[in-house]
Design a protein around this motif. Sequence first.
Motif, PDB file in Angstrom:
ATOM      1  N   PHE A 183       0.844  -1.183   0.000  1.00  0.00           N
ATOM      2  CA  PHE A 183       0.000   0.000   0.000  1.00  0.00           C
ATOM      3  C   PHE A 183       0.889   1.245   0.000  1.00  0.00           C
ATOM      4  N   SER A 184       0.263   2.421  -0.041  1.00  0.00           N
ATOM      5  CA  SER A 184       1.015   3.666   0.085  1.00  0.00           C
ATOM      6  C   SER A 184       1.750   3.691   1.429  1.00  0.00           C
ATOM      7  N   GLU A 185       2.924   4.302   1.448  1.00  0.00           N
ATOM      8  CA  GLU A 185       3.665   4.418   2.701  1.00  0.00           C
ATOM      9  C   GLU A 185       2.914   5.252   3.731  1.00  0.00           C
ATOM     10  N   ALA A 186       1.989   6.085   3.260  1.00  0.00           N
ATOM     11  CA  ALA A 186       1.226   6.955   4.158  1.00  0.00           C
ATOM     12  C   ALA A 186      -0.131   6.357   4.532  1.00  0.00           C
ATOM     13  N   VAL A 187      -0.296   5.055   4.354  1.00  0.00           N
ATOM     14  CA  VAL A 187      -1.596   4.437   4.580  1.00  0.00           C
ATOM     15  C   VAL A 187      -2.027   4.551   6.047  1.00  0.00           C
ATOM     16  N   SER A 188      -3.336   4.836   6.232  1.00  0.00           N
ATOM     17  CA  SER A 188      -3.957   4.868   7.549  1.00  0.00           C
ATOM     18  C   SER A 188      -4.690   3.549   7.767  1.00  0.00           C
ATOM     19  N   VAL A 189      -4.370   2.875   8.853  1.00  0.00           N
ATOM     20  CA  VAL A 189      -4.900   1.531   9.091  1.00  0.00           C
ATOM     21  C   VAL A 189      -5.840   1.541  10.287  1.00  0.00           C
ATOM     22  N   SER A 190      -7.073   1.071  10.080  1.00  0.00           N
ATOM     23  CA  SER A 190      -8.057   1.022  11.171  1.00  0.00           C
ATOM     24  C   SER A 190      -7.938  -0.292  11.947  1.00  0.00           C
ATOM     25  N   ASN A 191      -8.670  -0.366  13.041  1.00  0.00           N
ATOM     26  CA  ASN A 191      -8.625  -1.537  13.914  1.00  0.00           C
ATOM     27  C   ASN A 191      -8.976  -2.825  13.177  1.00  0.00           C
ATOM     28  N   TYR A 192      -8.265  -3.875  13.528  1.00  0.00           N
ATOM     29  CA  TYR A 192      -8.528  -5.234  13.058  1.00  0.00           C
ATOM     30  C   TYR A 192      -8.379  -5.413  11.540  1.00  0.00           C
ATOM     31  N   SER A 193      -7.722  -4.451  10.877  1.00  0.00           N
ATOM     32  CA  SER A 193      -7.569  -4.550   9.419  1.00  0.00           C
ATOM     33  C   SER A 193      -6.864  -5.827   8.998  1.00  0.00           C
ATOM     34  N   PHE A 194      -5.908  -6.289   9.837  1.00  0.00           N
ATOM     35  CA  PHE A 194      -5.138  -7.479   9.491  1.00  0.00           C
ATOM     36  C   PHE A 194      -5.227  -8.558  10.572  1.00  0.00           C
ATOM     37  N   SER A 195      -6.281  -8.505  11.352  1.00  0.00           N
ATOM     38  CA  SER A 195      -6.477  -9.512  12.391  1.00  0.00           C
ATOM     39  C   SER A 195      -6.577 -10.907  11.765  1.00  0.00           C
ATOM     40  N   GLY A 196      -5.762 -11.811  12.236  1.00  0.00           N
ATOM     41  CA  GLY A 196      -5.788 -13.178  11.711  1.00  0.00           C
ATOM     42  C   GLY A 196      -4.928 -13.392  10.484  1.00  0.00           C
ATOM     43  N   CYS A 197      -4.197 -12.358  10.051  1.00  0.00           N
ATOM     44  CA  CYS A 197      -3.314 -12.474   8.873  1.00  0.00           C
ATOM     45  C   CYS A 197      -1.921 -12.889   9.346  1.00  0.00           C
ATOM     46  N   LYS A 198      -1.793 -14.090   9.810  1.00  0.00           N
ATOM     47  CA  LYS A 198      -0.573 -14.541  10.473  1.00  0.00           C
ATOM     48  C   LYS A 198       0.625 -14.596   9.536  1.00  0.00           C
ATOM     49  N   LYS A 199       0.391 -14.778   8.244  1.00  0.00           N
ATOM     50  CA  LYS A 199       1.515 -14.889   7.318  1.00  0.00           C
ATOM     51  C   LYS A 199       2.119 -13.527   6.959  1.00  0.00           C
ATOM     52  N   LEU A 200       1.491 -12.450   7.408  1.00  0.00           N
ATOM     53  CA  LEU A 200       2.061 -11.109   7.211  1.00  0.00           C
ATOM     54  C   LEU A 200       2.997 -10.720   8.351  1.00  0.00           C
ATOM     55  N   ALA A 201       3.000 -11.492   9.417  1.00  0.00           N
ATOM     56  CA  ALA A 201       3.771 -11.131  10.605  1.00  0.00           C
ATOM     57  C   ALA A 201       5.268 -11.326  10.379  1.00  0.00           C
ATOM     58  N   ASP A 202       6.071 -10.450  11.005  1.00  0.00           N
ATOM     59  CA  ASP A 202       7.525 -10.595  10.963  1.00  0.00           C
ATOM     60  C   ASP A 202       7.945 -11.667  11.971  1.00  0.00           C
ATOM     61  N   PRO A 203       9.254 -11.971  12.058  1.00  0.00           N
ATOM     62  CA  PRO A 203       9.689 -13.032  12.984  1.00  0.00           C
ATOM     63  C   PRO A 203       9.320 -12.794  14.441  1.00  0.00           C
ATOM     64  N   ASN A 204       9.057 -11.537  14.791  1.00  0.00           N
ATOM     65  CA  ASN A 204       8.665 -11.216  16.164  1.00  0.00           C
ATOM     66  C   ASN A 204       7.145 -11.246  16.379  1.00  0.00           C
ATOM     67  N   GLY A 205       6.420 -11.563  15.294  1.00  0.00           N
ATOM     68  CA  GLY A 205       4.969 -11.657  15.408  1.00  0.00           C
ATOM     69  C   GLY A 205       4.230 -10.375  15.148  1.00  0.00           C
ATOM     70  N   PHE A 206       4.945  -9.328  14.694  1.00  0.00           N
ATOM     71  CA  PHE A 206       4.318  -8.038  14.423  1.00  0.00           C
ATOM     72  C   PHE A 206       3.968  -7.901  12.938  1.00  0.00           C
ATOM     73  N   ILE A 207       2.863  -7.223  12.660  1.00  0.00           N
ATOM     74  CA  ILE A 207       2.488  -6.864  11.289  1.00  0.00           C
ATOM     75  C   ILE A 207       2.689  -5.366  11.138  1.00  0.00           C
ATOM     76  N   VAL A 208       3.585  -4.979  10.248  1.00  0.00           N
ATOM     77  CA  VAL A 208       3.901  -3.569  10.019  1.00  0.00           C
ATOM     78  C   VAL A 208       3.463  -3.184   8.618  1.00  0.00           C
ATOM     79  N   VAL A 209       2.621  -2.160   8.514  1.00  0.00           N
ATOM     80  CA  VAL A 209       2.108  -1.702   7.226  1.00  0.00           C
ATOM     81  C   VAL A 209       2.376  -0.211   7.117  1.00  0.00           C
ATOM     82  N   GLY A 210       2.846   0.257   5.949  1.00  0.00           N
ATOM     83  CA  GLY A 210       3.115   1.674   5.751  1.00  0.00           C
ATOM     84  C   GLY A 210       4.444   2.065   6.357  1.00  0.00           C
ATOM     85  N   SER A 211       4.636   3.390   6.476  1.00  0.00           N
ATOM     86  CA  SER A 211       5.918   3.895   6.977  1.00  0.00           C
ATOM     87  C   SER A 211       5.999   3.852   8.488  1.00  0.00           C
TER      88      SER A 211
END
Length: 211
Positions: A183-211
């Motif tokens: 997405f755009s680096e300036a994307v605004s993400v609302s609650n639960y946008s990626f809830s349950g998207c486990k394959k997007l998580a980094d090795p620490n279990g975090f999902i980082v989207v945008g800048s």
Amino acid sequence: SVTMPESVTAIGSRAFSGCKSLRKIILPNDVRIGEGAFCGCKKLADTSGLVIFDKRVFDYAGSSGDVVIPDGVTAIEPSAFMQNKKIVSVHLPESIESIGRNAFEKCYELQTVNIPDKVTIIEPETFRWCKKLKTIHGMKSVTAIGGEAFSNCLELRLVEAPNVTKLEFGVFRNCGELSVAHFSEAVSVSNYSFSGCKKLADPNGFIVVGS
């Protein structure tokens, strides 16, 4: 059948919605047609199974799993294909400017769809519970995606939407196979946008989207 007099200038939203036995309607020239006016009027379908008025698709009664919307159509109305259990693919022409809310919700067999360049917003719940949806072509002009638009698309793996700046509530919730999302680096993400998207998580279990 229904013949509307020439004095009629507008048909209200959902005016004939659910009129399952309506086989023919004659409309005045230049009449304005409200949202969802012919939703559920499957017997008004043309030979391809599409119910089209005013360059807008209101419903689908065809038997083909591969749906091709004809050139010149500008809109897919809300709930137009909702809960259709046959369609596997949908091709939308470049003339399409909008896709209504719930348009393809619970199309359980739908696997692939394209988003034309004139579409800038994916409305809420548009593809919710399309369990077999794997591929979305296009999306390069989309700037916002509404709440739960793709939630529970269990087989969705890749989303490329480089100009999206707003993701509303639960957009990709429970998309367990989603592993790539741009997405755009300036994307605004609302609650639960990626809830349950486990394959997007980094090795620490975090999902980082945008800048």
